[in-house]
Design an enzyme around this catalytic site. Structure first.
Site, PDB file in Angstrom:
ATOM      1  N   GLU A   1       0.880  -1.158   0.000  1.00 56.04           N
ATOM      2  CA  GLU A   1       0.000   0.000   0.000  1.00 56.04           C
ATOM      3  C   GLU A   1       0.920   1.211   0.000  1.00 56.04           C
ATOM      4  O   GLU A   1       1.664   1.437   0.957  1.00 56.04           O
ATOM      5  CB  GLU A   1      -0.835  -0.060   1.284  1.00 56.04           C
ATOM      6  CG  GLU A   1      -2.099   0.730   1.260  1.00 56.04           C
ATOM      7  CD  GLU A   1      -2.727   0.740   2.653  1.00 56.04           C
ATOM      8  OE1 GLU A   1      -2.869   1.834   3.189  1.00 56.04           O
ATOM      9  OE2 GLU A   1      -3.032  -0.335   3.197  1.00 56.04           O
TER      10      GLU A   1
ATOM     11  N   GLU B   1      -5.240   9.837   9.571  1.00 54.57           N
ATOM     12  CA  GLU B   1      -3.943   9.325  10.033  1.00 54.57           C
ATOM     13  C   GLU B   1      -3.584   9.837  11.417  1.00 54.57           C
ATOM     14  O   GLU B   1      -3.830  10.984  11.759  1.00 54.57           O
ATOM     15  CB  GLU B   1      -2.822   9.739   9.075  1.00 54.57           C
ATOM     16  CG  GLU B   1      -3.120   9.608   7.602  1.00 54.57           C
ATOM     17  CD  GLU B   1      -3.337   8.179   7.132  1.00 54.57           C
ATOM     18  OE1 GLU B   1      -3.072   7.236   7.905  1.00 54.57           O
ATOM     19  OE2 GLU B   1      -3.787   8.000   5.998  1.00 54.57           O
TER      20      GLU B   1
END
Lengths: 281, 412
Positions: free
Chosen positions: A45, A56
């Site tokens: 990824e 995040e």
């Protein structure tokens, strides 16, 4: 028809490894991806950095900042992907935020060619060799244009199932998901944790009947976590912050990434309840 | 009654999946309580705004400004609302709604601190736990509001990432919400974010134009030729405009922060202004498709304004839509003009306006003839919170309009 990504989950529990493209520079990213693949990574990824990464935690936010400061852009990202595809044979998944996808090709020089919305980005991603997309700020409700572009260009669109996802939403997601189902192991943002959340087991139980591979992410950092999650019914694990922490330290980075990947992959294999006997080749 | 999630192409719900069930729950609560007044929610909201908030606020004729510009100038005095800004209308509405929904904890972001203060105040009043995220830069330039939030028993969390302003505070609050979504409501401070926030915040703020429309008819006998309001995210703007949107003869003028210049420094990734409505491109940020300051790749630029409350790289999706439709006219004025307008109103009318509102007043100074004979300016808040910034920035510029803060008259 099984996609390249689905195939990566076919034989044994898969390790999906995340790094931010361009952290700290594009050449290093290539080296790190090679190391992760040597360590047993089945799917990479590759984060395309966006300035406002709301999903995040601090570790990946900082990685994204480093990559942006070093000049990573969508076009340089696609160059990097094309180069990587010549070296590694695992599928590459692009993880990014919707504004970059939406904006690509509609900026200067792009808007007049009649291509609008997510299609130019998906076309460029497919051409570079990306096999699938994960877009954390694009829920299923807003995903029609991107899904259509992904179908046109043969990319998987991977949806994230959260602990809070209702059954009704889960149904809608599964009806259009492909590649694998990204099971968000806990509420919150990305980041390494020291335990496996109960939410993970609940989500895996809800997905037990699903045909697509199920990979768990958010918080996994050790082989033991991987073992527990795979034993709980996952077909794979997704690890980001544990690798990004190693990248941030810049000490024996490639070797340590390879070793970490090996530990996680071994944990995942250990957790697999009844792997079929290896076929004689 | 149902609610559309988009204004034309703008708006929508671009958030992480973990938040979507909460957003669906909020949409349901918005439709039932706000739109349909279930359980008398709106009645209670109006009553609390009146008794706790001090509504209605006056619409005051500004005598010396009227003389100066040779036209009738009226000021909608949101600075007189409890807490000193229009922000209470929304904060009180959302905290009350969160209580109706059974949420135990409130998180909010703040730029200039007015929204944080209003949220902390509403939480103290309604007895709900409160946590506020604020960029480090903004904490440093808005000390009084930081103290006020803490005095109301809210936790104030500094955000050190990026430029340490509103954009970063929103990111961080969304992360907190995504972690604690099951018992927490996020009180977004402007008409931004995913649906239903832009509509809901507008509805809570539209009491401004509801009152102003009635008051101007009473005082001037007709509707105004124009309504002028500053626009950052756009909550006082939409509040001041909403009830006039159907009145085609009323011009709606949204004044953005022109900062120090209307340029973009792509190398540094920053815009020395916050004029996203007049200069931004279509994109997706903080849950909505809207007009944004961004580079051609789609990376969001850092914005700038001397006013912390206008310092944001995006704008509410409904304003983006109304601007495209030609119903709202986006304009902008620079930092210097806003500072001069701050001093002008303080001297001539005895009102210290927020630096945000000073932008609207500066536009009146620069373009009075474009606003017609009867003008309503929304004074969205009072300027006490901005005094440190105003003194420092006025001295830096050697601004004629500014008094010296070091020498007293008798000592000269």
């Amino acid at each position: 028809m099984s996609s390249e990504i689905e195939a990566a989950f076919a034989d044994e529990p898969a390790l999906v490894s995340y790094v931010a493209a361009g952290d700290p520079d594009a050449e290093s990213t290539k080296e790190y991806v090679r190391a992760l693949v040597r360590g047993g990574t089945d799917v990479v990824e590759l984060g395309l950095p966006f300035s406002e990464p709301v999903a995040e935690g601090p570790t990946i936010q900082q990685a994204i900042r480093r990559a942006l400061d070093a000049g990573m852009t969508p076009d340089r990202y696609f160059d990097l992907v094309a180069e990587l595809r010549e070296e590694v044979d695992v599928p590459l998944v692009c993880m990014t935020y919707y504004n970059l996808i939406y904006q690509y090709g509609s900026g200067e020089g792009g808007a007049d060619d009649g291509r609008e919305g997510p299609e130019p980005f998906v076309a460029a991603a497919a051409e570079a060799g990306i096999s699938g997309l994960i877009v954390p700020d694009l829920p299923v409700d807003e995903s029609d244009p991107l899904k259509e572009a992904c179908e046109t260009h043969g990319l998987d669109l991977i949806f994230i199932v959260a602990p809070t996802t209702t059954d009704e939403r889960l149904g809608r997601m599964l009806s259009r998901a492909s590649g694998f189902v990204y099971v968000q192991g806990r509420l919150g943002t990305t980041g390494a944790r020291s335990d496996v959340s109960d939410d993970t087991h609940g989500s895996l139980d809800r997905l037990a009947e699903t045909d697509l591979p199920k990979a768990v992410g958010f918080g996994i950092s050790e082989g033991d976590h991987a073992r527990e999650i795979v034993a709980g019914g996952a077909d794979g694990i997704i690890v980001g912050s544990a690798f990004v922490d190693i990248v941030a330290e810049q000490e024996d980075t490639a070797d340590r990434l390879e070793a970490k990947a090996r530990e996680l992959k071994a944990g995942a294999l250990d957790g697999a309840p009844d792997l079929p006997e290896p076929e004689s080749k | 009654m149902s609610s559309e999630s988009k204004f034309g192409e703008y708006g929508g719900q671009y958030v992480p999946e973990a938040l979507m069930p909460a957003i669906e729950e909020l949409t349901d609560a918005y439709e039932r309580y706000v739109l349909d007044n279930e359980d008398g929610f709106m009645d209670e909201f109006r009553e609390r705004l009146r008794d706790f908030g001090g509504r209605p606020t006056p619409l005051q004729r500004a005598d010396r400004l009227s003389e100066r510009y040779d036209r009738e100038v009226y000021l909608k005095r949101e600075d007189l609302l409890h807490g000193g800004a229009h922000k209470l209308n929304n904060a009180l509405g959302q905290v009350l709604l969160a209580k109706y929904m059974g949420k135990e904890r409130i998180v909010a972001e703040t730029g200039a601190g007015q929204h944080g203060t209003a949220t902390a105040m509403a939480c103290a009043y309604l007895d709900v736990d409160c946590e506020i995220y604020m960029g480090r830069t903004d904490i440093n330039r808005q000390r009084p509001n930081v103290f006020r939030m803490r005095i109301h028993d809210a936790a104030v969390n500094p955000v050190d990432i990026g430029s340490g302003t509103l954009k970063e505070a929103i990111n961080e609050t969304m992360r907190d919400w995504a972690t604690n979504v099951e018992d927490t409501h996020y009180v977004i401070g402007s008409v931004v974010g995913p649906h239903p926030f832009p509509r809901m915040v507008r509805d809570f703020q539209s009491v401004i134009s509801e009152e102003a429309r009635e008051q101007i008819r009473e005082k001037a006998g007709r509707l105004p030729d124009s309504v002028v309001a500053c626009a950052g995210g756009g909550s006082n703007t939409m509040g001041a405009f909403h009830e006039f949107v159907g009145d085609d003869e009323v011009d709606l003028v949204a004044v953005e922060a022109g900062g120090s210049a209307l340029t973009i420094d792509e190398e540094e990734g920053l815009a020395p202004h916050s004029a996203s409505l007049s200069t931004g491109d279509d994109g997706v940020l903080h849950g909505a498709r809207t007009k944004l300051l961004q580079n051609p790749d789609g990376q969001i630029l850092e914005s700038h304004s001397v006013s912390a409350g206008l310092d944001y790289s995006g704008v509410g999706p409904e304003l983006a839509y109304l601007a495209d439709e030609g119903r709202v006219t986006p304009v902008n004025v620079g930092d210097d003009a806003a500072l001069e307008a701050f001093h002008r109103l303080s001297k001539t009318e005895g009102i210290i306006p927020a630096l945000e509102s000073s932008h609207a007043l500066a536009y009146l100074e620069e373009h009075p003839d474009e606003l017609g004979d009867l003008v309503v300016v929304n004074v969205s808040g009072r300027g006490d919170k901005d005094l440190d910034t105003v003194i420092e920035e006025s001295e830096k510029r050697d601004l004629d309009a500014a008094p010296s803060m070091e020498v007293f008259e008798g000592e000269q």
